[in-house]
Design a protein around this motif. Sequence first.
Motif, PDB file in Angstrom:
ATOM      1  N   PHE A 270       9.941   7.334 -43.611  1.00  0.00           N
ATOM      2  CA  PHE A 270      11.140   6.834 -44.278  1.00  0.00           C
ATOM      3  C   PHE A 270      12.163   7.957 -44.414  1.00  0.00           C
ATOM      4  CE2 PHE A 270       7.994   3.758 -45.212  1.00  0.00           C
ATOM      5  CZ  PHE A 270       8.623   2.584 -45.610  1.00  0.00           C
ATOM      6  N   LYS A 271      13.411   7.592 -44.531  1.00  0.00           N
ATOM      7  CA  LYS A 271      14.491   8.556 -44.664  1.00  0.00           C
ATOM      8  C   LYS A 271      14.457   9.240 -46.029  1.00  0.00           C
ATOM      9  CE  LYS A 271      19.546   8.925 -44.460  1.00  0.00           C
ATOM     10  NZ  LYS A 271      20.839   8.174 -44.317  1.00  0.00           N
ATOM     11  N   ILE A 272      14.754  10.540 -46.067  1.00  0.00           N
ATOM     12  CA  ILE A 272      14.894  11.265 -47.336  1.00  0.00           C
ATOM     13  C   ILE A 272      16.169  10.794 -48.032  1.00  0.00           C
ATOM     14  CG2 ILE A 272      15.326  13.525 -48.384  1.00  0.00           C
ATOM     15  CD1 ILE A 272      13.646  14.753 -46.131  1.00  0.00           C
ATOM     16  N   GLN A 273      16.059  10.466 -49.304  1.00  0.00           N
ATOM     17  CA  GLN A 273      17.208   9.993 -50.093  1.00  0.00           C
ATOM     18  C   GLN A 273      17.875  11.197 -50.758  1.00  0.00           C
ATOM     19  OE1 GLN A 273      16.016   6.687 -52.670  1.00  0.00           O
ATOM     20  NE2 GLN A 273      14.361   6.202 -51.213  1.00  0.00           N
ATOM     21  N   ASP A 274      19.074  11.520 -50.317  1.00  0.00           N
ATOM     22  CA  ASP A 274      19.738  12.752 -50.745  1.00  0.00           C
ATOM     23  C   ASP A 274      20.035  12.804 -52.239  1.00  0.00           C
ATOM     24  OD1 ASP A 274      19.679  13.838 -48.238  1.00  0.00           O
ATOM     25  OD2 ASP A 274      21.673  13.138 -47.674  1.00  0.00           O
TER      26      ASP A 274
END
Length: 389
Positions: free
Chosen positions: A24-28
């Motif tokens: 999953f994408k890292i949530q900034d």
Amino acid sequence: MRFGIRRNLQKMKWNIFGAIFRRFKIQDNKIVVDNFFGRGYGDNPKYIVDKILSEKPETTIVWLVDKYTDTSLFPKEIRLVKINSVRSIYEYATAKVWIDNIKNNYKGCKRDGQFYLQTWHGGVSLKKVEKAVENHLSADYVQASKKDSKLIDAMISNSKWQTNDYRKNFWYDGPIYEVGLPRNDIFFGDNQKIINKVKSFFNIADYSKIILYAPTFRNNKSIEEQQKMYTVDGEKISNICTDKFNSDYIFIKRVHPNIASNFKVDETDKIKDGNSYPDMQELLVAADILITDFSSSIFDFMLKSSRIFLYGTDYDDYLKNDRGLNFDIKKDLPFSFANTEAELLANIKNFDEKEENIKIENTKSLLGLSDDGTASKKTSAFLIQKMYN
């Protein structure tokens, strides 16, 4: 054997789900926070998060909690997740920033682009810790701490002394920022709201003042032995303080988080259980007098007051059989030390506040303290830049 099996199963769960969630994408804008293995809303992480939410309310804060945590004390903006749950593995895998104040909480694999801030849970340390007492620590702890140090991107310090201790004893050679401790910002400025909050929690009258008795834990003593060791006559101590400082006093007893869940405090109108309150720093702010043994809380409390009294019945045994101390408590520090309760009462009677204030200012200078009330602001600005740059 059962513990070993349980631990291996836990790591297996982290490895399996971690591998899935790292896709999953890292949530900034997301931060995941641990405070003492899922304890309540307190210590350095609390004050960093408070500041971040005031500056960037759109930040997603995930706070890990255990089953004993009073969740009603958290700001509504914070999402609570059970520690070591599958959900917590997802949060670690996808958060831009990790904040922790202990070094043996398993976090899985850190990804490129993630940032880990280790705040630790102490400043200047009276007790020896980490590598300095490696022979007193379990092999599992040492291994976990070393692994944690390899993941850390930055640590914060409140003094030249603490920075040197990190370099020497924390298996860490990365950046250290001497911004002060965020939890100590609370000692600077108007604290009346916090004092009122603490008194209201314990149902203490406005005219009464607080004695905080906060002994630390012993590695080589059972809970029963420590229960006996920390038994003091709180009412007698309160009466002596009333005579000395011309105020009514309430005695609050709070032990170290390592033993708090198994520790019993018998409450009366004059004696309160401080373990029921989640934030030690707020207790220190509200207290007029601090009594402890080998707790590093003395270096926090002296930012606001010199009314500190050291009391421990096992001084020689502690030096020989427990962790040992970084300072000669009877020579290097400005505080009186008592081996017996009678000596403690005598030290209170003979306390000279003017003389003690001078000694404490000299100690602050020798330690190179950097606390000035801006640590939360500096730390939060640093993390916001990492997230929103």
